[in-house]
Motif scaffolding. Structure first.
Motif, short mmCIF file in Angstrom:
data_model
loop_
_atom_site.label_atom_id
_atom_site.label_comp_id
_atom_site.label_asym_id
_atom_site.label_seq_id
_atom_site.Cartn_x
_atom_site.Cartn_y
_atom_site.Cartn_z
N ILE A 153 0.84 -1.20 0.00
CA ILE A 153 0.00 0.00 0.00
C ILE A 153 0.88 1.25 0.00
O ILE A 153 1.81 1.37 0.79
CB ILE A 153 -0.94 0.02 1.23
CG1 ILE A 153 -1.87 -1.19 1.18
CG2 ILE A 153 -1.75 1.30 1.27
CD1 ILE A 153 -2.79 -1.29 2.39
N HIS A 154 0.61 2.14 -0.94
CA HIS A 154 1.25 3.45 -0.98
C HIS A 154 0.15 4.50 -0.86
O HIS A 154 -1.03 4.15 -0.81
CB HIS A 154 2.01 3.66 -2.29
CG HIS A 154 3.03 2.61 -2.58
ND1 HIS A 154 4.33 2.68 -2.13
CD2 HIS A 154 2.96 1.45 -3.28
CE1 HIS A 154 5.01 1.62 -2.53
NE2 HIS A 154 4.20 0.85 -3.23
N SER A 155 0.53 5.75 -0.82
CA SER A 155 -0.48 6.80 -0.79
C SER A 155 -0.02 7.99 -1.61
O SER A 155 1.10 8.47 -1.45
CB SER A 155 -0.77 7.22 0.66
OG SER A 155 -1.82 8.17 0.68
N GLN B 135 4.35 13.29 -2.67
CA GLN B 135 5.07 12.38 -1.78
C GLN B 135 4.19 11.18 -1.46
O GLN B 135 2.98 11.32 -1.33
CB GLN B 135 5.43 13.16 -0.50
CG GLN B 135 6.04 12.33 0.61
CD GLN B 135 7.39 11.76 0.21
OE1 GLN B 135 8.17 12.39 -0.50
NE2 GLN B 135 7.65 10.53 0.62
N CYS B 136 4.82 10.01 -1.35
CA CYS B 136 4.10 8.85 -0.85
C CYS B 136 3.80 9.12 0.62
O CYS B 136 4.68 9.53 1.37
CB CYS B 136 4.92 7.59 -1.01
SG CYS B 136 4.06 6.12 -0.39
N ALA B 137 2.54 8.90 1.01
CA ALA B 137 2.15 9.29 2.37
C ALA B 137 1.70 8.10 3.20
O ALA B 137 0.97 8.25 4.17
CB ALA B 137 1.05 10.34 2.30
N GLU B 138 2.11 6.90 2.78
CA GLU B 138 1.77 5.70 3.56
C GLU B 138 3.04 4.88 3.68
O GLU B 138 3.64 4.55 2.65
CB GLU B 138 0.67 4.92 2.83
CG GLU B 138 0.28 3.61 3.49
CD GLU B 138 -0.62 3.82 4.70
OE1 GLU B 138 -1.47 4.73 4.65
OE2 GLU B 138 -0.45 3.09 5.68
N PHE B 139 3.45 4.57 4.89
CA PHE B 139 4.72 3.87 5.06
C PHE B 139 4.72 2.58 4.24
O PHE B 139 3.85 1.75 4.39
CB PHE B 139 5.00 3.57 6.53
CG PHE B 139 6.31 2.88 6.71
CD1 PHE B 139 7.49 3.58 6.54
CD2 PHE B 139 6.37 1.53 7.01
CE1 PHE B 139 8.72 2.94 6.66
CE2 PHE B 139 7.59 0.89 7.14
CZ PHE B 139 8.77 1.60 6.97
N CYS B 140 5.73 2.45 3.36
CA CYS B 140 5.72 1.34 2.41
C CYS B 140 7.08 0.64 2.36
O CYS B 140 7.39 -0.04 1.40
CB CYS B 140 5.33 1.85 1.03
SG CYS B 140 6.37 3.18 0.44
N GLY B 141 7.89 0.82 3.35
CA GLY B 141 9.18 0.13 3.38
C GLY B 141 10.33 1.11 3.55
O GLY B 141 10.12 2.31 3.76
N GLN C 180 12.51 2.83 1.83
CA GLN C 180 12.69 4.12 1.16
C GLN C 180 11.38 4.88 0.97
O GLN C 180 11.22 5.65 0.03
CB GLN C 180 13.40 3.91 -0.17
CG GLN C 180 14.87 3.58 0.00
CD GLN C 180 15.61 4.62 0.83
OE1 GLN C 180 15.35 5.81 0.70
NE2 GLN C 180 16.50 4.19 1.69
N HIS C 181 10.43 4.65 1.85
CA HIS C 181 9.15 5.37 1.79
C HIS C 181 9.36 6.89 1.73
O HIS C 181 8.71 7.59 0.97
CB HIS C 181 8.30 4.98 3.01
CG HIS C 181 7.30 5.99 3.40
ND1 HIS C 181 6.20 6.26 2.64
CD2 HIS C 181 7.24 6.82 4.48
CE1 HIS C 181 5.49 7.22 3.24
NE2 HIS C 181 6.10 7.57 4.33
N ALA C 182 10.30 7.36 2.54
CA ALA C 182 10.51 8.81 2.60
C ALA C 182 11.06 9.35 1.29
O ALA C 182 10.90 10.54 0.99
CB ALA C 182 11.46 9.15 3.75
N GLN C 183 11.73 8.49 0.51
CA GLN C 183 12.28 8.96 -0.77
C GLN C 183 11.47 8.40 -1.93
O GLN C 183 12.01 7.95 -2.92
CB GLN C 183 13.75 8.57 -0.88
CG GLN C 183 14.57 9.26 0.19
CD GLN C 183 16.01 9.40 -0.21
OE1 GLN C 183 16.36 10.25 -1.01
NE2 GLN C 183 16.85 8.55 0.33
N MET C 184 10.15 8.42 -1.76
CA MET C 184 9.26 8.03 -2.84
C MET C 184 8.46 9.28 -3.21
O MET C 184 7.28 9.40 -2.91
CB MET C 184 8.34 6.89 -2.38
CG MET C 184 7.46 6.36 -3.49
SD MET C 184 6.65 4.84 -3.01
CE MET C 184 5.44 4.72 -4.32
N GLY C 185 9.16 10.20 -3.83
CA GLY C 185 8.53 11.48 -4.16
C GLY C 185 8.16 11.53 -5.63
O GLY C 185 8.51 10.65 -6.41
CU1 CUA Z 1 5.25 4.31 -1.14
CU2 CUA Z 1 5.46 5.15 1.05
#
Ligand code: CUA
Length: 295
Positions: free
Chosen positions: A128-130, A163-169, A171-176
């Protein structure tokens, strides 16, 4: 809601002050057993009326809330539909077209015409991403096996950070990602350029660079239109040099960053799926030169 709530609050407060001032409640509490039947009935009626008014007001608010929510969720005729698929940790972007051969793919950068409603269909390839572009719309989750949609309209031209706004692993923070809103003619020109495959290189260095790319592991994950590279695991690289950033918004798209990124992706995004391949300096140089031509 504020107005109605304010009136109700004022009424309740005024009534409470009135009761305290006149002291009617206190006098009668002394003699609870001797409340006249007439008085009892009138109190009952007052409580019932207040209860009825409360239900009526809350019911009206509920109906109003549903109507407003529906109106907000409905989009006016959408001319452009874009499929966005979340991957760990990048965004696959596909411009829908009834003619499949005219579909345009890109990654991590979404161009939209300014002032026009755009529909985004959201899917997830793994977890799940956001999808969240704070200046354009709220968050919307991307759920594996399920398509969600949202729509927005960029009223001002510009580049909007998403920005991805759902913790997804890891590199979630660098999923822009970036949303580039531009006037219709500019957008149409971009779309036309993006749907045209880059011609084969002619310069010997670039020819060599393309051969290095094609004979390495790169095409297994990446695609370049007009070539045999058709991988779908990583971001498509057609016209990749036209994007502002690489590695899903993590690094600005410069030659130096690209070189360092290919040499060791994990140095920038630990856990990234892209492996460091053992290129010789001359190979890497030629390949980067070739990639830099994909405008
Ligand atoms: Cu994709 Cu967080």
């Amino acid at each position: 809601m504020f107005g109605v709530g304010g009136v109700v609050w004022l009424g309740v407060t005024a009534f409470a002050i009135y009761v305290v001032r006149t002291g009617r409640g206190a006098r009668q509490a002394d003699d609870l057993n001797h409340v006249s039947p007439h008085r009892h009935r009138s109190v009952e009626r007052a409580v019932a009326a207040a209860l009825f008014a409360t239900i009526l007001i809350l019911g009206a608010f509920l109906a109003y809330d549903f109507t407003a929510g529906r109106a907000l969720a409905q989009h006016p005729g959408v001319a452009l539909t874009i499929d966005v698929t979340g991957h760990q940790w990048w965004w696959d972007v596909l411009y829908e077209d009834p003619d499949p051969s005219k579909q345009v793919g890109t990654a991590n950068e979404i161009h939209v015409p300014v002032g026009e409603p755009v529909q985004i269909k959201l899917r997830a390839a793994d977890v799940i991403h956001s999808f969240w572009a704070p200046n354009l719309n709220g968050k919307r989750d991307l759920i594996p096996g399920y398509t969600t949609t949202l729509w927005f309209r960029a009223d001002t031209a510009g580049v909007y950070r998403g920005q991805c706004a759902e913790f997804c692993g890891l590199q979630h923070a660098q999923m822009g990602f970036y949303i580039v809103a531009e006037p219709r003619p500019k957008f149409a020109a971009w779309l036309a350029a993006a749907s045209t495959p880059s011609g084969p290189p002619t310069d010997p260095t670039l020819v060599y660079g393309q051969r290095v790319f094609m004979s390495s592991g790169c095409p297994l994950c990446h695609s370049i239109s007009g070539t045999d590279a058709r991988g779908t695991i990583g971001p498509g690289l057609s016209h990749f040099k036209s994007r502002a950033a690489i590695a899903a918004g993590s690094l600005s798209n410069t030659r130096a960053n690209l070189t360092r990124w290919i040499l060791n992706p994990s140095a920038f995004k630990p856990g990234v799926r892209m492996p460091a391949l053992p290129f010789k300096p001359a190979e890497l140089n030629a390949m980067v030169s070739y990639l830099e031509t994909l405008k």
